[in-house]
Design an enzyme around this catalytic site. Structure first.
Site, PDB file in Angstrom:
ATOM      1  CG  HIS A  52      -0.249  -0.021   2.519  1.00  0.00           C
ATOM      2  ND1 HIS A  52      -0.303  -1.096   3.375  1.00  0.00           N
ATOM      3  CD2 HIS A  52       0.540   0.886   3.128  1.00  0.00           C
ATOM      4  CE1 HIS A  52       0.415  -0.834   4.444  1.00  0.00           C
ATOM      5  NE2 HIS A  52       0.948   0.355   4.320  1.00  0.00           N
TER       6      HIS A  52
HETATM    7  P1  TYD Z   1      -2.667  -3.789   6.832  1.00  0.00           P
HETATM    8  O1  TYD Z   1      -2.551  -2.342   6.462  1.00  0.00           O
HETATM    9  O2  TYD Z   1      -3.151  -4.720   5.757  1.00  0.00           O
HETATM   10  O3  TYD Z   1      -1.289  -4.326   7.397  1.00  0.00           O
HETATM   11  P2  TYD Z   1       0.146  -4.392   6.684  1.00  0.00           P
HETATM   12  O4  TYD Z   1       0.244  -3.228   5.784  1.00  0.00           O
HETATM   13  O5  TYD Z   1       1.106  -4.332   7.775  1.00  0.00           O
HETATM   14  O6  TYD Z   1       0.264  -5.676   5.959  1.00  0.00           O
HETATM   15  O7  TYD Z   1      -3.600  -3.872   8.100  1.00  0.00           O
HETATM   16  C1  TYD Z   1      -4.180  -5.099   8.519  1.00  0.00           C
HETATM   17  C2  TYD Z   1      -5.491  -4.782   9.207  1.00  0.00           C
HETATM   18  O8  TYD Z   1      -5.281  -4.053  10.407  1.00  0.00           O
HETATM   19  C3  TYD Z   1      -6.428  -3.952   8.338  1.00  0.00           C
HETATM   20  O9  TYD Z   1      -7.736  -4.477   8.491  1.00  0.00           O
HETATM   21  C4  TYD Z   1      -6.386  -2.588   8.960  1.00  0.00           C
HETATM   22  C5  TYD Z   1      -6.051  -2.870  10.418  1.00  0.00           C
HETATM   23  N1  TYD Z   1      -5.259  -1.801  11.060  1.00  0.00           N
HETATM   24  C6  TYD Z   1      -5.826  -1.047  12.057  1.00  0.00           C
HETATM   25  O10 TYD Z   1      -7.008  -1.234  12.433  1.00  0.00           O
HETATM   26  N2  TYD Z   1      -5.078  -0.081  12.666  1.00  0.00           N
HETATM   27  C7  TYD Z   1      -3.790   0.173  12.289  1.00  0.00           C
HETATM   28  O11 TYD Z   1      -3.127   1.068  12.865  1.00  0.00           O
HETATM   29  C8  TYD Z   1      -3.220  -0.608  11.226  1.00  0.00           C
HETATM   30  C9  TYD Z   1      -1.820  -0.362  10.771  1.00  0.00           C
HETATM   31  C10 TYD Z   1      -3.993  -1.582  10.647  1.00  0.00           C
END
Ligand code: TYD
Length: 138
Positions: A52
């Site tokens: 992302h």
């Molecule tokens: P995601 O952005 O996919 O994690 P990464 O980029 O590390 O692989 O986030 C996973 C899930 O966690 C998604 O449903 C959003 C949630 N999330 C939160 O609720 N709060 C946060 O601060 C973060 C970073 C993620």
């Protein structure tokens, strides 16, 4: 923002025979105020995270334990960075696409963020991200 704006920074390290200590202060060791902290842990071997870009949030990634790779794209250039020191961190400005892989067993990635979590701040689709940066460039 370009990949050249992403920087590995060295944090203070207080070496001590009892164990080392590193600290981070917002607006001092990192350029932004810290409004959120999250961490990735128990990452299974071979897993990928990230995938992302963030519209406005600045982040600082630290391999608190173990190691992992961060792959950066800015729409033009790409760079793979290996983080493996508890006293180093990677500053990522907004609008940089990032992916993470090659997590070592037991590794922990600590992320300091300038903003609370807001899903609307994410580009999770690479083509939408590319479209947005081409529109700002033109
Ligand atoms: P995601 O952005 O996919 O994690 P990464 O980029 O590390 O692989 O986030 C996973 C899930 O966690 C998604 O449903 C959003 C949630 N999330 C939160 O609720 N709060 C946060 O601060 C973060 C970073 C993620």
């Amino acid at each position: 923002m370009r990949i050249q704006d992403c920087q590995i920074l060295e944090l203070p390290k207080i070496s001590d025979p009892r164990g080392n200590l590193t600290f981070v202060e917002g607006c001092k060791h990192v350029s932004f105020g810290i409004n959120r902290v999250f961490y990735l842990y128990d990452v299974p071997g071979g897993a990928d995270r990230g995938g992302h870009a963030l519209k406005t949030c600045h982040q600082f990634l630290i391999a608190i334990s173990g190691s992992f790779d961060v792959i950066l794209y800015d729409g033009r250039d790409t760079r793979r960075i290996h983080l493996n020191r508890s006293y180093n961190g990677l500053y990522l400005p907004p609008m940089i696409w990032r992916e993470m892989d090659n997590f070592s067993s037991g590794s922990v990635c600590l992320v300091l963020a300038s903003e609370p979590y807001r899903e609307a701040d994410y580009f999770r689709d690479y083509n939408s991200y590319l479209k947005a940066i081409s529109e700002t460039a033109s």
